[in-house]
Scaffold this active site. Structure first.
Site, PDB file in Angstrom:
ATOM      1  N   LYS A 194       0.851  -1.185   0.000  1.00  0.00           N
ATOM      2  CA  LYS A 194       0.000   0.000   0.000  1.00  0.00           C
ATOM      3  C   LYS A 194       0.886   1.234   0.000  1.00  0.00           C
ATOM      4  O   LYS A 194       1.707   1.423   0.903  1.00  0.00           O
ATOM      5  CB  LYS A 194      -0.896  -0.007   1.242  1.00  0.00           C
ATOM      6  CG  LYS A 194      -1.749   1.247   1.360  1.00  0.00           C
ATOM      7  CD  LYS A 194      -2.721   1.166   2.516  1.00  0.00           C
ATOM      8  CE  LYS A 194      -3.515   2.445   2.643  1.00  0.00           C
ATOM      9  NZ  LYS A 194      -4.460   2.396   3.756  1.00  0.00           N
ATOM     10  N   LYS A 247      -2.228  -1.490  -3.796  1.00  0.00           N
ATOM     11  CA  LYS A 247      -3.086  -0.316  -3.721  1.00  0.00           C
ATOM     12  C   LYS A 247      -2.258   0.948  -3.797  1.00  0.00           C
ATOM     13  O   LYS A 247      -1.250   1.019  -3.099  1.00  0.00           O
ATOM     14  CB  LYS A 247      -3.841  -0.370  -2.388  1.00  0.00           C
ATOM     15  CG  LYS A 247      -4.656   0.853  -2.099  1.00  0.00           C
ATOM     16  CD  LYS A 247      -5.294   0.756  -0.744  1.00  0.00           C
ATOM     17  CE  LYS A 247      -6.028   2.058  -0.492  1.00  0.00           C
ATOM     18  NZ  LYS A 247      -6.500   2.165   0.855  1.00  0.00           N
TER      19      LYS A 247
END
Ligand code: PBG
Length: 323
Positions: A194, A247
């Protein structure tokens, strides 16, 4: 002109294009996120995310009924608590917003797969994803609270817990408390790679979770790095992750592709709020065809190697059969 190779031969009709298509995206592999708020009869539109609202549990149940009839079976839940404090107590309160929401959703719709986002940032008054001291965001105390949060989601009936905090060691800590608590069969979907991204801007307005000071760069990843993503993913797998996530998605298709090549686990990609709002605004302004953008973007994320995608476009995709 004699040309041996004419790649256009395979593009001559819709039928042949479909036969040679390498990526056949399936809308059943999409996951729809929802923002839950306290209260009853509450629906607040989110200005930064056209078409998405914060809703109270009672209204969400109504939405889920119609979503289910469209075929949407998988959801990701975020909670926005009435009160925030320094240690994010609302995140692991057995009567917290997510815990109550999951209990009611699973009671009414056992067939809906409820994934819960496990993080502290929506619940802390400073907006960071962990506990803060004068030295910054503290890893180990935060990890313990994250694990406690995951267990309380499991106890409420969550089907999958998805830690998004990026503290080191949290997947192992979660696996341990889940196993000790009798949830050894509950999967962990880890936000493994992330990145600290400006594409989360609209989400932070939606969830009221923008950090009050500083930024998230001491825990979320630096977008200059790709090898580091492979390391983060490998560590989460060692720690017991069942599904790994990259992400955001759109500026990170190379990461999705590299992770796909390296790991055997299912891979999720998060088509985040900023990616969503960009498309919505272009559509609203008439700069491009919104539906065509959605189909192209989601297909490209599957093509890069994602097995499943979390996307705010999910409801539109089902309603308008965009995939
Ligand atoms: C919480 C969390 C965030 C997102 C998912 N979980 C925000 C953040 O890290 O700042 C972003 C989702 C989106 O932008 O759609 N840690």
């Amino acid at each position: 002109m004699r040309l041996i190779h004419r790649p256009r031969r395979n593009r001559g009709s819709a039928a042949v294009r479909t036969l040679v298509a390498e990526t056949i995206p399936d809308r059943k592999k999409l996951i729809m996120p929802h923002f839950l708020v306290e209260g009853e009869g509450v629906r607040e539109e989110i200005p930064s995310m056209p078409g998405i609202s914060r809703v109270s549990v009672d209204l969400l149940l109504g939405e889920l009924e119609s979503d289910l009839s469209l075929g949407i079976h998988s959801i990701l839940l975020f909670g926005i608590p009435a009160h925030k404090d320094a240690v994010g107590s609302g995140a692991y309160d057995p009567r917290g917003i997510i815990q109550r929401g999951v209990r009611e959703i699973k009671k009414r719709f056992p067939e809906i797969l409820c994934i819960t986002d496990v993080c502290l940032c929506e619940y802390t008054d400073h907006g960071h994803c962990g506990v803060v001291s004068e030295k910054g965001v503290q890893n180990d105390p935060s990890m313990d609270l994250i694990a406690k949060t995951a267990l309380s989601h499991a106890e409420a009936g969550a089907d999958i817990v998805a830690p998004s905090d990026m503290m080191d060691g949290r997947v192992e800590a979660i696996r341990r408390v889940l196993d000790d608590g009798g949830f050894s069969d509950l999967p962990i979907m880890s936000y493994a790679a992330k990145y600290a991204s400006a594409f989360y801007g609209p989400f932070r307005e939606a969830a009221g979770s923008a950090p009050r000071f500083g930024d998230r760069k001491s825990y979320q990843m630096d977008f200059r790095n790709a090898r580091e993503a492979l390391r983060e993913v490998a560590l989460d797998i060692e720690e017991g992750a069942d599904i790994v996530m990259v992400k955001p998605a759109l500026s990170y298709l190379d990461i999705i592709s590299r992770v796909r090549d390296e790991v055997l686990l299912p891979l999720c990609a998060y088509n985040v709020s900023g990616e969503y709002s960009m498309v919505k605004l272009m559509g609203e302004r008439g700069f491009a065809n919104e539906q065509a953008l959605v189909t192209e973007i989601l297909t490209s994320i599957f093509r890069a190697g994602a097995d499943m995608i979390i996307s705010y476009h999910t409801r539109d995709v089902f309603r308008q059969e965009l995939l």
